[in-house]
Design a protein around this motif. Structure first.
Motif, PDB file in Angstrom:
ATOM      1  N   GLY A   1       0.065 -24.105 -87.588  1.00 26.41           N
ATOM      2  CA  GLY A   1       0.562 -22.889 -86.958  1.00 26.41           C
ATOM      3  C   GLY A   1      -0.431 -22.230 -86.040  1.00 26.41           C
ATOM      4  O   GLY A   1      -0.079 -21.297 -85.341  1.00 26.41           O
ATOM      5  N   LEU A   2      -1.714 -22.725 -85.989  1.00 23.22           N
ATOM      6  CA  LEU A   2      -2.708 -22.062 -85.154  1.00 23.22           C
ATOM      7  C   LEU A   2      -2.845 -22.741 -83.800  1.00 23.22           C
ATOM      8  O   LEU A   2      -3.319 -22.129 -82.858  1.00 23.22           O
ATOM      9  N   SER A   3      -2.515 -24.027 -83.733  1.00 21.79           N
ATOM     10  CA  SER A   3      -2.727 -24.761 -82.492  1.00 21.79           C
ATOM     11  C   SER A   3      -1.862 -24.177 -81.382  1.00 21.79           C
ATOM     12  O   SER A   3      -0.680 -23.955 -81.535  1.00 21.79           O
ATOM     13  N   GLY A   4      -2.541 -23.965 -80.227  1.00 23.39           N
ATOM     14  CA  GLY A   4      -1.812 -23.547 -79.042  1.00 23.39           C
ATOM     15  C   GLY A   4      -1.525 -22.073 -78.954  1.00 23.39           C
ATOM     16  O   GLY A   4      -0.856 -21.636 -78.040  1.00 23.39           O
ATOM     17  N   CYS A   5      -2.011 -21.271 -79.925  1.00 28.96           N
ATOM     18  CA  CYS A   5      -1.787 -19.836 -79.825  1.00 28.96           C
ATOM     19  C   CYS A   5      -3.034 -19.101 -80.263  1.00 28.96           C
ATOM     20  O   CYS A   5      -3.888 -19.662 -80.920  1.00 28.96           O
TER      21      CYS A   5
ATOM     22  N   GLY B   1     -13.109 -17.461 -86.264  1.00 32.16           N
ATOM     23  CA  GLY B   1     -13.620 -16.433 -85.365  1.00 32.16           C
ATOM     24  C   GLY B   1     -12.527 -15.409 -85.139  1.00 32.16           C
ATOM     25  O   GLY B   1     -11.462 -15.471 -85.751  1.00 32.16           O
ATOM     26  N   TYR B   2     -12.783 -14.461 -84.259  1.00 30.04           N
ATOM     27  CA  TYR B   2     -11.799 -13.411 -84.029  1.00 30.04           C
ATOM     28  C   TYR B   2     -10.686 -13.843 -83.078  1.00 30.04           C
ATOM     29  O   TYR B   2      -9.514 -13.599 -83.321  1.00 30.04           O
ATOM     30  N   LEU B   3     -11.055 -14.480 -81.978  1.00 24.35           N
ATOM     31  CA  LEU B   3     -10.060 -14.748 -80.945  1.00 24.35           C
ATOM     32  C   LEU B   3     -10.253 -16.138 -80.355  1.00 24.35           C
ATOM     33  O   LEU B   3     -11.302 -16.440 -79.778  1.00 24.35           O
ATOM     34  N   GLU B   4      -9.222 -16.962 -80.517  1.00 23.51           N
ATOM     35  CA  GLU B   4      -9.261 -18.277 -79.896  1.00 23.51           C
ATOM     36  C   GLU B   4      -9.420 -18.131 -78.390  1.00 23.51           C
ATOM     37  O   GLU B   4      -8.826 -17.251 -77.758  1.00 23.51           O
ATOM     38  N   ASN B   5     -10.254 -19.005 -77.826  1.00 24.34           N
ATOM     39  CA  ASN B   5     -10.567 -19.027 -76.402  1.00 24.34           C
ATOM     40  C   ASN B   5     -11.543 -17.924 -76.000  1.00 24.34           C
ATOM     41  O   ASN B   5     -11.794 -17.716 -74.820  1.00 24.34           O
TER      42      ASN B   5
ATOM     43  N   GLN C   1     -10.012 -29.990 -82.675  1.00 23.01           N
ATOM     44  CA  GLN C   1     -11.379 -29.752 -83.131  1.00 23.01           C
ATOM     45  C   GLN C   1     -11.812 -28.341 -82.758  1.00 23.01           C
ATOM     46  O   GLN C   1     -11.576 -27.880 -81.636  1.00 23.01           O
ATOM     47  N   VAL C   2     -12.450 -27.654 -83.694  1.00 25.86           N
ATOM     48  CA  VAL C   2     -12.979 -26.324 -83.425  1.00 25.86           C
ATOM     49  C   VAL C   2     -14.285 -26.469 -82.646  1.00 25.86           C
ATOM     50  O   VAL C   2     -15.197 -27.185 -83.075  1.00 25.86           O
ATOM     51  N   VAL C   3     -14.370 -25.810 -81.502  1.00 24.19           N
ATOM     52  CA  VAL C   3     -15.583 -25.879 -80.681  1.00 24.19           C
ATOM     53  C   VAL C   3     -16.064 -24.463 -80.397  1.00 24.19           C
ATOM     54  O   VAL C   3     -15.276 -23.514 -80.354  1.00 24.19           O
TER      55      VAL C   3
ATOM     56  N   VAL D   1     -11.197 -25.233 -73.068  1.00 24.45           N
ATOM     57  CA  VAL D   1     -10.208 -25.656 -72.076  1.00 24.45           C
ATOM     58  C   VAL D   1      -9.385 -24.435 -71.670  1.00 24.45           C
ATOM     59  O   VAL D   1      -8.582 -23.934 -72.458  1.00 24.45           O
ATOM     60  N   PRO D   2      -9.561 -23.925 -70.437  1.00 21.91           N
ATOM     61  CA  PRO D   2     -10.549 -24.368 -69.455  1.00 21.91           C
ATOM     62  C   PRO D   2     -11.955 -23.913 -69.832  1.00 21.91           C
ATOM     63  O   PRO D   2     -12.115 -22.970 -70.611  1.00 21.91           O
ATOM     64  N   PRO D   3     -12.995 -24.537 -69.277  1.00 18.84           N
ATOM     65  CA  PRO D   3     -14.380 -24.156 -69.599  1.00 18.84           C
ATOM     66  C   PRO D   3     -14.665 -22.704 -69.220  1.00 18.84           C
ATOM     67  O   PRO D   3     -14.116 -22.172 -68.247  1.00 18.84           O
ATOM     68  N   LYS D   4     -15.539 -22.071 -70.017  1.00 16.05           N
ATOM     69  CA  LYS D   4     -15.954 -20.702 -69.725  1.00 16.05           C
ATOM     70  C   LYS D   4     -17.470 -20.629 -69.806  1.00 16.05           C
ATOM     71  O   LYS D   4     -18.146 -21.566 -70.263  1.00 16.05           O
ATOM     72  N   ASN D   5     -18.012 -19.511 -69.348  1.00 18.80           N
ATOM     73  CA  ASN D   5     -19.454 -19.336 -69.462  1.00 18.80           C
ATOM     74  C   ASN D   5     -19.747 -18.240 -70.485  1.00 18.80           C
ATOM     75  O   ASN D   5     -18.846 -17.581 -70.992  1.00 18.80           O
ATOM     76  N   ASP D   6     -21.015 -18.072 -70.805  1.00 20.76           N
ATOM     77  CA  ASP D   6     -21.398 -17.126 -71.856  1.00 20.76           C
ATOM     78  C   ASP D   6     -21.185 -15.673 -71.434  1.00 20.76           C
ATOM     79  O   ASP D   6     -21.149 -14.785 -72.290  1.00 20.76           O
ATOM     80  N   TRP D   7     -21.083 -15.432 -70.136  1.00 20.71           N
ATOM     81  CA  TRP D   7     -20.941 -14.047 -69.673  1.00 20.71           C
ATOM     82  C   TRP D   7     -19.465 -13.667 -69.689  1.00 20.71           C
ATOM     83  O   TRP D   7     -18.789 -13.581 -68.684  1.00 20.71           O
ATOM     84  N   MET D   8     -18.963 -13.443 -70.905  1.00 21.11           N
ATOM     85  CA  MET D   8     -17.547 -13.145 -71.064  1.00 21.11           C
ATOM     86  C   MET D   8     -17.397 -12.203 -72.254  1.00 21.11           C
ATOM     87  O   MET D   8     -18.337 -11.932 -72.998  1.00 21.11           O
ATOM     88  N   PHE D   9     -16.192 -11.727 -72.419  1.00 16.49           N
ATOM     89  CA  PHE D   9     -15.890 -10.781 -73.483  1.00 16.49           C
ATOM     90  C   PHE D   9     -16.243 -11.370 -74.855  1.00 16.49           C
ATOM     91  O   PHE D   9     -15.889 -12.506 -75.167  1.00 16.49           O
ATOM     92  N   ASP D  10     -16.917 -10.590 -75.687  1.00 21.54           N
ATOM     93  CA  ASP D  10     -17.336 -11.022 -77.031  1.00 21.54           C
ATOM     94  C   ASP D  10     -16.609 -10.173 -78.068  1.00 21.54           C
ATOM     95  O   ASP D  10     -16.941  -9.003 -78.255  1.00 21.54           O
ATOM     96  N   PRO D  11     -15.618 -10.722 -78.762  1.00 14.82           N
ATOM     97  CA  PRO D  11     -14.850  -9.932 -79.735  1.00 14.82           C
ATOM     98  C   PRO D  11     -15.718  -9.335 -80.843  1.00 14.82           C
ATOM     99  O   PRO D  11     -15.411  -8.260 -81.360  1.00 14.82           O
TER     100      PRO D  11
END
Length: 559
Positions: A17-21, A384-388, A397-399, A406-416
């Motif tokens: 139930g978690l995949s894709g959302c 974690g708090y928020l997928e993606n 796989q949890v990464v 997917v898509p790739p992001k950088n570290d300078w982004m919102f941190d829940p």
């Protein structure tokens, strides 16, 4: 072990139930909500500043939205500060107009804490704790009963510590490539430390043919004991044991004594003055904040700093980025008698106070307990708090590396983890997960999975440092004075601490001889130190009677 962990991560299957959302939206806690309950709060501007997407801000972001969707609770920040001093000023101004105080007030300083409690504008919460504190949070607070000491007055409790947990033991972070090039081993005592910082300063450890390095970087713009990064406390502890600068410690008779006036500090100051004159220490330490001092290591100027394992990430990201082991962690040095050196323990990140008219403590505790799901690896926040955002799920796989999202992001982004009502994401153990993963425990929680992934990356040394920190957690000592001084004594204490910082720096920089330390101790006693010590010990005896004596050993919450 690397192969076992690698296979475990590759075969991790996401819960049904978690995949894709976005994880959490199908949680059992989800409910149909009409109008959300708004809880107002004060918050110091945090690391999320500037990391919001277009149209988002501190009050409009995915974590705020998730609280509304899952709990029907909207956190709204009404008192903000661009930095700590600004936040304090805004809180003090709000006290002149109590109607402007938020429901939940975060306070990070004991003196301000006393001022807020004395104002009469915050509520006693003893009944609320009894009625509403969730069982697992109750267990956490029972592990750290001393964190209630600063918020006790006249037998009542006026707040609670923010996310109490034993902070990481600091480690000695060293340029391993410099040690190897010079044929040196990591220092284990003060004499060896002196030899290494001399060599790092005089023997061209980076091999560039220029004398542009020095041995040790530290922060000297405070009381010489930061407790988290660029901390020189181990140098003082080498001669004073548990009586480190800025801390109150028992003297063996059940009385507290202020560490900064211990005579052993004179020996350390004498040594540091010699090292400073020789150019083996950070030349601008008196002006350097803790973070600025640490950057000198990352930038290749200094060869050693002391800090928590989590702080190593910055240096590793720069110096070990290509997989080379240029940075390694070691235990802090020993005293001459073989005993460890000590450092300041942190058990909480401030305190929550509550406006005297706030009457929804039940909902506050519901929200606060919800935030802990990530720490316990349960409920909506297993990974974690928020997928993606703080994790992603890629091919089942949890990464955690954002470049692999997917898509790739950088570290300078919102941190829940920085967006909840506590300044930092709550934890229940800062060191044990790294220790367990390093010693082969199959990772299960999001925190363990993240650490296991780091162990397979260039950040491997940070995991090893975390395990090392756990092994040396008995070297942490709390500041055993957690109470409030009278306004008069508090003013004197602050003046004496200003004098302390000035004298320490003047001796290290050669502006005064080490004999100035003896003059400082004499002045400290005469100008309020005796009265302050008497008041501190009166408080301590009362604390003992209430069985709230500070932690003196292990402190962990079992799941």
């Amino acid at each position: 072990m690397k192969r076992i962990l690698h296979l475990f991560l590759l075969t991790t299957v996401v819960a049904a139930g978690l995949s894709g959302c976005r994880q959490g939206l199908d949680s059992p806690k989800e409910k149909t909500i009409g109008e959300s309950l708004v809880i107002t709060a004060g918050k110091q501007a945090d690391e999320n500043y500037g990391r919001y997407e277009s149209g988002e801000d501190v009050n409009h972001n995915p974590m705020i939205q998730l609280g509304e969707e899952q709990l029907g609770i909207k956190i709204q920040y009404t008192i903000l500060g661009t930095d700590y001093d600004d936040y304090v000023n805004r809180l003090q101004l709000a006290l002149t107009d109590p109607d402007s105080l938020p429901d939940v007030i975060s306070v990070y300083d004991q003196a301000l804490l006393g001022q807020m409690i004395d104002s009469g504008e915050v509520k006693a919460i003893d009944d609320d704790l009894e009625k509403y504190l969730p069982p697992r949070l109750k267990k956490i607070y029972e592990t750290f009963p001393e964190t209630f000491a600063p918020v006790k007055k006249d037998g009542k409790t006026y707040g609670l510590a923010i996310a109490p947990v034993l902070g990481e033991t600091e480690v000695m972070v060293i340029r391993q490539d410099w040690l190897d090039r010079l044929g040196l081993a990591a220092p284990t005592n003060l004499a060896e430390f002196e030899n290494v910082i001399r060599a790092f300063s005089e023997e061209d450890p980076d091999g560039n043919g220029i004398k542009d390095t020095y041995g040790f970087t530290y922060s000297g713009d405070g009381l010489y004991s930061t407790g988290w990064v660029a901390d020189p406390a181990m140098l003082f502890s080498a001669h004073t044991g548990k009586f480190i600068p800025g801390n109150w410690e028992e003297d063996g008779t059940g009385q507290l004594r202020y560490g900064s006036v211990d005579p052993g500090n004179k020996e350390t100051l004498t040594k540091m003055a010699e090292w400073h004159k020789a150019g083996w220490l950070a030349p601008n330490a008196a002006l350097a904040s803790d973070w600025t001092a640490m950057l000198a290591f990352s930038n290749g100027e200094a060869g050693i700093f002391v800090g928590r394992p989590s702080i190593m990430a910055h240096s590793i990201g720069i110096l070990n980025a290509d997989g080379a082991d240029r940075v390694k962690a070691y235990p802090t040095i020993r005293q001459a008698n073989g005993e460890p050196t000590y450092q300041r323990a942190e058990e909480n990140d401030g305190w929550f106070l509550f406006d005297r008219n706030f009457d929804r403590m039940d909902r506050f505790f519901e929200y606060y307990d919800w935030l802990y799901d990530a720490a316990f690896g349960t409920g909506a926040f297993r990974y974690g708090y928020l997928e993606n955002y703080d994790y992603d799920i890629v091919d089942g796989q949890v990464v955690f590396e954002k470049a692999a999202y997917v898509p790739p992001k950088n570290d300078w982004m919102f941190d829940p983890g920085k967006a909840g009502i506590s300044k930092n994401q709550p934890q229940i153990d800062t060191m044990r997960p790294a220790y367990d993963v390093y010693h082969g425990k199959p990772p299960e929680t999001g925190q363990e999975l993240r650490i296991a992934a780091e162990y397979q990356s260039v950040r491997k040394e940070q995991v090893i440092a975390g395990a090392l920190a756990y092994d040396h957690r008995q070297e942490l000592v709390v500041n055993k004075f957690r109470g409030q001084l009278s306004d008069e004594l508090q003013s004197k204490f602050e003046q004496l601490q200003d004098l302390e910082a000035t004298i320490y720096t003047d001796i290290i920089y050669g502006n005064k001889t080490p004999a100035a330390f003896d003059d400082f101790v004499t002045a400290w006693e005469k100008e309020g130190g005796q009265a302050i010590t008497a008041a501190v010990n009166e408080w301590y005896q009362q604390l003992a009677a209430e069985q709230l004596i500070p932690w003196g050993g292990d402190a962990a919450v079992e799941k």
